[in-house]
Design an enzyme around this catalytic site. Structure first.
Site, PDB file in Angstrom:
ATOM      1  N   ARG A   1      53.542  16.923  37.362  1.00 23.71           N
ATOM      2  CA  ARG A   1      52.225  17.571  37.399  1.00 23.71           C
ATOM      3  C   ARG A   1      52.010  18.424  36.154  1.00 23.71           C
ATOM      4  NH1 ARG A   1      52.198  19.046  42.269  1.00 23.71           N
ATOM      5  NH2 ARG A   1      50.843  17.411  43.054  1.00 23.71           N
TER       6      ARG A   1
ATOM      7  N   ASN B   1      43.877  21.749  49.743  1.00 28.60           N
ATOM      8  CA  ASN B   1      45.111  22.518  49.637  1.00 28.60           C
ATOM      9  C   ASN B   1      44.848  23.776  48.819  1.00 28.60           C
ATOM     10  OD1 ASN B   1      47.615  23.495  48.508  1.00 28.60           O
ATOM     11  ND2 ASN B   1      48.588  21.584  49.117  1.00 28.60           N
ATOM     12  N   ARG B   2      44.952  24.934  49.453  1.00 30.42           N
ATOM     13  CA  ARG B   2      44.648  26.205  48.786  1.00 30.42           C
ATOM     14  C   ARG B   2      45.576  26.452  47.600  1.00 30.42           C
ATOM     15  NH1 ARG B   2      40.701  30.271  48.166  1.00 30.42           N
ATOM     16  NH2 ARG B   2      41.741  31.596  46.653  1.00 30.42           N
TER      17      ARG B   2
ATOM     18  N   THR C   1      40.417  18.909  46.575  1.00 30.29           N
ATOM     19  CA  THR C   1      41.571  19.124  47.436  1.00 30.29           C
ATOM     20  C   THR C   1      41.186  20.034  48.595  1.00 30.29           C
ATOM     21  OG1 THR C   1      43.880  19.855  47.492  1.00 30.29           O
ATOM     22  CG2 THR C   1      42.366  21.146  46.136  1.00 30.29           C
TER      23      THR C   1
ATOM     24  N   ASP D   1      46.688  12.699  42.503  1.00 29.11           N
ATOM     25  CA  ASP D   1      47.443  11.997  43.532  1.00 29.11           C
ATOM     26  C   ASP D   1      48.849  11.867  42.983  1.00 29.11           C
ATOM     27  OD1 ASP D   1      47.034  10.833  46.201  1.00 29.11           O
ATOM     28  OD2 ASP D   1      47.886   9.042  45.291  1.00 29.11           O
TER      29      ASP D   1
ATOM     30  N   HIS E   1      58.964  22.496  46.872  1.00 27.79           N
ATOM     31  CA  HIS E   1      58.343  21.961  48.081  1.00 27.79           C
ATOM     32  C   HIS E   1      58.524  20.447  48.083  1.00 27.79           C
ATOM     33  CE1 HIS E   1      54.975  20.659  45.537  1.00 27.79           C
ATOM     34  NE2 HIS E   1      55.047  21.845  44.974  1.00 27.79           N
ATOM     35  N   GLY E   2      58.134  19.821  49.178  1.00 30.88           N
ATOM     36  CA  GLY E   2      58.246  18.372  49.259  1.00 30.88           C
ATOM     37  C   GLY E   2      59.685  17.910  49.099  1.00 30.88           C
ATOM     38  N   TYR E   3      59.877  16.937  48.232  1.00 36.40           N
ATOM     39  CA  TYR E   3      61.185  16.339  47.996  1.00 36.40           C
ATOM     40  C   TYR E   3      62.013  17.105  46.966  1.00 36.40           C
ATOM     41  CZ  TYR E   3      60.167  11.956  50.505  1.00 36.40           C
ATOM     42  OH  TYR E   3      59.894  11.004  51.461  1.00 36.40           O
ATOM     43  N   ASP E   4      61.556  18.276  46.513  1.00 41.85           N
ATOM     44  CA  ASP E   4      62.234  18.987  45.425  1.00 41.85           C
ATOM     45  C   ASP E   4      63.735  19.200  45.650  1.00 41.85           C
ATOM     46  OD1 ASP E   4      59.850  19.061  44.108  1.00 41.85           O
ATOM     47  OD2 ASP E   4      59.585  21.235  44.187  1.00 41.85           O
TER      48      ASP E   4
END
Length: 201
Positions: free
Chosen positions: A188, A16-17, A14, A75, A159-162
């Site tokens: 996840r 992404n940190r 990734t 993914d 985050h995202g669609y949460d």
């Protein structure tokens, strides 16, 4: 036969940190040191597959070949039943704008696409994890969190669609749950637990 991880160094495929930190914390108690493809200066491979598994494999194998170390990738995305599984593997693409990634834009786009479709708008968050070795072998697991989409969006966390996703069995969205509550039921969280049980413990 399932191959188990036996080393002490693992590459997280990734750039992404936050994702690196998440996996590093989970694996630290097992004596495993993690670094990321981004920290190693590896290019991001083009994700050309049409499935979560296919794209996770691309990322994991690219990192394993480049570093000669085992590599772990994920993914993930949102599949909406009324939209025939969209956005699916293109979840991040739906958030792309001329000025960068914007998930408020993505949620509005998804809500607009659902116009005319009767509720409930059932959906699933999905995550596929792949652990790949330099010789080409891999092991993989999946996690799925079923639920429904709500509008207007609710909650400030996540985050995202949460803020738009209400998991089954809950009256709150992912963005209204604490991190611990979300991780206990998230796609996840499920996938990580399955990968740890399958290949690490």
């Amino acid at each position: 036969m399932t191959r188990r991880f036996s080393g002490t160094q693992l590459v997280i495929a990734t750039h992404n940190r936050g994702k690196l930190d998440e996996f590093a914390q989970l694996l630290a108690p097992l004596g495993i040191t993690c670094t990321s493809a981004g920290n190693l200066g590896l290019p991001e491979p083009e994700e050309t597959e049409s499935t979560f598994l296919g794209n996770a494999r691309i990322k994991a194998h690219a990192a394993a070949r480049a570093t000669s170390l085992p590599a772990l990738s994920d993914d993930s995305g949102l599949t909406v039943d009324a939209l025939d599984g969209a956005p699916g593997v293109y979840t991040a693409d739906w958030a792309t704008t001329p000025t960068g990634r914007d998930f408020v834009h993505a949620m509005k786009k998804t809500h607009a696409a659902l116009a005319g479709h009767p509720q409930p708008w059932t959906a699933q968050f999905r995550c596929t994890l792949v652990l790949a070795w330099p010789n080409g072998h891999d092991e993989w697991v999946e996690g799925t969190a079923p639920g429904r989409l709500v509008w207007p969006r609710r909650g400030q966390d996540g985050h995202g669609y949460d803020p738009m996703f209400q998991p089954d069995g809950q009256t709150r969205t992912f963005a209204e749950l604490s991190a611990a509550e979300k991780n206990a039921i998230s796609h996840r969280g499920q996938a990580v637990a399955r990968m740890l049980a399958k290949c690490f413990t």
